[in-house]
Design a protein around this motif. Structure first.
Motif, PDB file in Angstrom:
ATOM      1  N   LYS A  40       0.861  -1.179   0.000  1.00  0.00           N
ATOM      2  CA  LYS A  40       0.000   0.000   0.000  1.00  0.00           C
ATOM      3  C   LYS A  40       0.901   1.233   0.000  1.00  0.00           C
ATOM      4  N   ILE A  41       0.698   2.124  -0.937  1.00  0.00           N
ATOM      5  CA  ILE A  41       1.461   3.366  -0.961  1.00  0.00           C
ATOM      6  C   ILE A  41       0.759   4.374  -0.063  1.00  0.00           C
ATOM      7  N   LEU A  42       1.505   4.895   0.913  1.00  0.00           N
ATOM      8  CA  LEU A  42       0.943   5.817   1.900  1.00  0.00           C
ATOM      9  C   LEU A  42       0.924   7.245   1.378  1.00  0.00           C
ATOM     10  N   THR A  79       0.385   1.069  14.096  1.00  0.00           N
ATOM     11  CA  THR A  79      -0.964   1.538  13.769  1.00  0.00           C
ATOM     12  C   THR A  79      -1.156   1.679  12.262  1.00  0.00           C
ATOM     13  N   THR A  80      -0.152   2.194  11.592  1.00  0.00           N
ATOM     14  CA  THR A  80      -0.248   2.396  10.143  1.00  0.00           C
ATOM     15  C   THR A  80      -0.371   1.068   9.408  1.00  0.00           C
ATOM     16  N   ILE A  81       0.385   0.066   9.842  1.00  0.00           N
ATOM     17  CA  ILE A  81       0.279  -1.260   9.208  1.00  0.00           C
ATOM     18  C   ILE A  81      -1.132  -1.794   9.343  1.00  0.00           C
ATOM     19  N   TRP A 103      -4.356  -1.533   5.699  1.00  0.00           N
ATOM     20  CA  TRP A 103      -4.928  -2.671   4.979  1.00  0.00           C
ATOM     21  C   TRP A 103      -6.406  -2.876   5.291  1.00  0.00           C
ATOM     22  N   GLU A 104      -6.968  -1.970   6.100  1.00  0.00           N
ATOM     23  CA  GLU A 104      -8.413  -2.033   6.340  1.00  0.00           C
ATOM     24  C   GLU A 104      -9.179  -1.315   5.237  1.00  0.00           C
ATOM     25  N   LYS A 105      -8.456  -0.493   4.465  1.00  0.00           N
ATOM     26  CA  LYS A 105      -9.124   0.358   3.467  1.00  0.00           C
ATOM     27  C   LYS A 105      -9.323  -0.404   2.166  1.00  0.00           C
TER      28      LYS A 105
END
Length: 257
Positions: free
Chosen positions: A19-21, A249-251, A255-257
């Motif tokens: 996922k690109i942040l 938290t970011t990890i 991946w919930e999105k």
């Protein structure tokens, strides 16, 4: 071009299962003085799924592609990026403040921008910019005739050093904003302004007689900052636990999105 870049970023996500942040422009386009044939230097931070990190294997933490059709894509894994952030890596601090943004889900970039000045290492940043200015000055501005466009690539890091010394904060990305700081001499500003107008009009600045006002400014400041940086003492330790929590938290959320 932005549509092409955004589409390529989606392809990268699929190809590498990441996922690109956030993804931004770096280099001369972000600094505000691109040439007509400047590459698009796209830089991004990405995250893998949790299991990718829970492994004893040594894994590559960079995604890079060869330059193709003026497009230069390069990205860092989130863990690498946060480690470099903790060390005040100037390249990453610039990514976070790029005025040209191709993708940003704001889950992490906003948080890092908020605390960037709190973790700033003046010593690390000034050494970085000083090294950049000194090397380019040595390579491009020593003769009676010089590659005139190289002035921008030397003046910008020197102005960044001055900004850090003066304000104790991360310097702006745009060259124009650096020129707005207090204390710069009018003669210097006028000489830079003339070159900047020509550059923005698309004129290809090549070999011309050296600009004494600019060379004097460069030499004086390189000499000053070579001594100044040696005297900087820093005792502030970065609270890596906050960055660890942000990492975890970011990890989870990405991946919930």
């Amino acid at each position: 071009m932005k549509e092409i870049i955004v589409e390529k970023l989606k392809q990268i996500e699929t190809e590498h299962e990441v996922k690109i942040l956030f993804a931004v422009e770096s280099g001369s386009r972000a600094w505000g003085f691109p040439s007509k044939d400047s590459d698009y230097d796209v830089r991004f931070v990405y995250v893998h799924r949790k299991d990718w990190y829970l492994s004893i294997d040594q894994k590559r933490d960079v995604i890079e592609y060869p330059i193709n059709d003026l497009l230069d894509f390069s990205g860092w894994d989130l863990k690498k990026a946060l480690n470099l952030f903790a060390k005040s890596n100037p390249a990453f601090l610039e990514w976070l403040r790029s005025p040209i943004v191709y993708h940003d889900d704001l889950t992490i970039s906003e948080e890092l921008r908020k605390i960037g000045n709190e973790i700033l290492s003046k010593k690390a940043c000034i050494y970085h910019y000083l090294h950049m200015a000194r090397g380019n000055y040595r390579d491009y501005l020593q003769g009676e005739e010089v590659k005139i466009k190289k002035y921008f690539y030397i003046l910008r890091p020197i102005l960044a050093c001055i900004w850090i010394q003066k304000y104790n904060e991360i310097p702006p990305i745009l060259f124009d904003e650096l020129l707005e700081m207090e204390g710069l001499e009018q003669e210097f500003l006028e000489e830079v302004g003339k070159l900047l107008i020509r550059k923005k009009q698309g004129e290809e600045l090549d070999l011309e007689p050296r600009k004494k006002v600019l060379n004097d400014f460069i030499e004086n400041n390189i000499q000053f900052f070579e001594e100044y940086v040696k005297g900087i003492t820093e005792s502030n330790k970065v609270n890596t636990e906050n960055l660890n929590e942000l990492f975890r938290t970011t990890i989870e959320h990405s991946w919930e999105k």
